[in-house]
Enzyme design. Structure first.
Site, PDB file in Angstrom:
ATOM      1  N   ARG A 167      24.064 -30.014  47.835  1.00 45.14           N
ATOM      2  CA  ARG A 167      24.255 -28.933  46.609  1.00 45.14           C
ATOM      3  C   ARG A 167      25.625 -29.647  45.716  1.00 45.14           C
ATOM      4  NH1 ARG A 167      24.420 -22.520  45.490  1.00 45.14           N
ATOM      5  NH2 ARG A 167      26.276 -22.880  47.159  1.00 45.14           N
ATOM      6  N   ASP A 447      31.379 -16.180  49.034  1.00 46.29           N
ATOM      7  CA  ASP A 447      31.723 -17.332  48.392  1.00 46.29           C
ATOM      8  C   ASP A 447      31.717 -17.345  47.092  1.00 46.29           C
ATOM      9  OD1 ASP A 447      29.378 -17.122  47.301  1.00 46.29           O
ATOM     10  OD2 ASP A 447      28.244 -18.647  48.211  1.00 46.29           O
TER      11      ASP A 447
END
Length: 540
Positions: A167, A447
């Site tokens: 990603r 996160d």
């Protein structure tokens, strides 16, 4: 700071020297990055400007709806390119940063896919970016090892490993260590470009391919830009068209109104869609931050069973399966709690229920954040999905309206929820500024996405004068008082001076919840602080 003597004209590398940097940033790789930037950065900046214009209209009261100009795409029959053999079964996907130990453990975890993350689980320090690229290349070559300096334990790859996805950062993030023609390089193009340039042919030779997850998109035009980047990159390196496959995270409320169109733009390169649930909640708060009727309750009360979340999740399944591609479920943020069996069992029960719902609804797989959750998440999918996927489970009768996607969940705002948001926001930023992009807090793996919910709720509650369940008004003074308490606790919990980032993290948090306008992404001011500290160290 380092400057390559062979750097192409118009390119400046302004970064601290890091071991392995020259093997990553070869003259050929830098030339490829420069070509990507020169061909595509202007469109990226135009699309980011379009986001700001759209936000102004939303602030003025406009509500999103399905696009009339692309109705023909939604209503016509078409499918994406056939799924590669190694992507047929994606029932469990694990995600995490690109450090060596994480990569080995994730690839060995028994999951179907490992998504190596340069985005929400990563602090984009120069060292993290360079080491991440080296680590991924070593993993693809199956020569990655790690020796734990504390325990002495040795780590290496098993014979069978997960399929690798990467990603890159979202379109909104810059890579300020590389300046091309006077402008910072796109973080997206840096992460994608280096990984593709270094590894595409080796991946194809080993029977897999260059596979990606694409974050934070807000429109099909942003997907179109990615598709053009893919097409050019394959041509430039002599890689067959369609070798790249990308799963798009539907993690903004605006992208939810363009799922078919996003699949259509990427149809030669699509690996489906994923329900990026935490960023989706954050996006809902952000996009309607000016609307007093869109105020959310405590973050812990907004789950996948809320009507607006369930509607979007099932819509993704319907649209993906109609186009013969995967619809991936979202992340369970719970992690094993080794110190408390009772809390651990409650957390694992919530994971099981979440994955049971996803498998029953028709998702083709799901995400976990910890290797200890792979078996727990896998069980309902193995039981309910004995075949590699359930793309044949169509939902032709499922109907979803704009009102379904925009229904604000009801619930309470509590002091515990307010306090948790302040602690999570400060704690995550403190970790991020130390170069660690994911951190366990309150038995959850936090996160950037989950931290974004926390800090955006604070701004929203203050902006609209929301009240706690006990009647107290949420204002700057209340938030400041609790932040001060929690900052003192945090600093007292570690040896003096060990984590000097706590004060700066609290300062950044306060800047964001007191800002007169909503700060788009917490990682942008945090990144500027990271660069500022780096340059101060250079000056010293």
């Amino acid at each position: 700071m380092s400057v390559h003597s062979t750097t192409p004209n118009g390119v400046r590398i302004d970064a601290p020297r890091h071991p392995g940097q020259d093997q990553v940033l070869t003259p050929e790789a830098i030339h490829f990055l420069a070509e990507l930037q020169r061909r595509f950065n202007a469109r990226r900046l135009e699309l980011l400007a379009a986001r700001q214009q759209r936000q102004k209209r939303l602030d003025a009261g406009e509500k999103p709806d399905f696009l009339p100009e692309t109705k023909h795409i939604r209503e016509s029959e078409w499918t994406v390119a056939p799924i590669p053999a190694d992507l047929q079964d994606r029932r469990i996907e694990i995600t995490g940063p690109t450090d060596r130990k994480m990569i080995i453990n994730a690839l060995n975890s028994g999951s179907s896919v490992f998504m190596a993350d340069f985005e929400d689980a990563n602090t984009p320090t120069w060292g993290n970016l360079i080491e991440g690229q080296i680590n991924l290349t070593d993993a693809i070559a199956r020569k990655i090892t790690f020796s734990d300096p504390t325990s002495g334990k040795q780590y290496k790859l098993n014979e069978k490993t997960a399929v690798l996805f990467v990603r890159p950062r979202g379109w909104h993030l810059d890579e300020e260590h590389i300046v091309i023609d006077g402008k910072p390089l796109s973080g997206s193009l840096f992460d994608f470009g280096l990984y593709f340039f270094r590894n595409a042919k080796a991946l194809l030779a080993s029977g897999t391919g260059p596979y990606f997850y694409l974050p934070k998109m807000e429109s099909h035009l942003e997907a179109q830009l990615w598709n053009d980047v893919f097409t050019y990159s394959q041509q430039a390196l002599g890689v067959p068209h369609g070798s790249i496959r990308a799963t798009v995270l539907i993690e903004t409320i605006l992208a939810a109104f363009e799922t078919d169109e996003i699949l259509y733009e990427l149809r030669d390169h699509s690996a489906g869609l994923n329900c990026g649930r935490w960023d989706y909640i954050f996006s809902f708060i952000k996009k309607f931050s000016n609307d007093p009727n869109a105020v959310m309750p405590d973050r812990g009360q907004v789950g996948m069973t809320a009507h607006f979340m369930r509607s979007y999740s099932k819509m993704v399944i319907r649209d993906c399966h109609r186009r013969n591609i995967h619809a991936m479920g979202g992340m369970s943020a719970f992690i094993p709690v080794k110190s408390d069996p009772e809390i651990n069992e409650k957390a694992m029960a919530q994971v099981r229920a979440d994955k049971e719902r996803e498998a029953t609804d028709g998702h083709d797989g799901t995400w976990v954040a910890h290797p200890g959750l792979v078996a727990i998440a896998k069980e309902p999918f193995d039981r309910l999905m004995p075949q590699p996927n359930q793309i044949d489970k169509k939902l032709p009768g499922f109907r979803v309206t704009a009102a379904d996607l925009l229904q604000v969940p009801k619930g309470d705002i509590t002091e515990a929820g307010l306090r948790q948001n302040l602690v999570v926001g400060m704690g995550y930023l403190e970790s991020w500024l130390r170069g660690i992009g994911c951190v366990p807090l309150f038995h959850l793996m936090e996160d950037a996405a989950t931290a974004e919910i926390s800090r955006s709720q604070l701004w929203q509650w203050i902006r609209h004068g929301a009240h706690l369940k006990d009647g107290r008004k949420i204002d700057v003074a209340l938030c400041d008082a609790i932040l001060h308490e929690e900052l003192a606790k945090a600093k007292a919990s570690v040896p003096a001076g060990q984590y000097p980032s706590y004060d700066k993290a609290a300062e950044l948090m306060r800047q964001m919840y007191t800002s007169p306008t909503f700060v788009d992404f917490l990682t942008i001011p945090a990144y500027h602080e990271l660069i500022r500290q780096e340059r101060m160290r250079k000056a010293a």
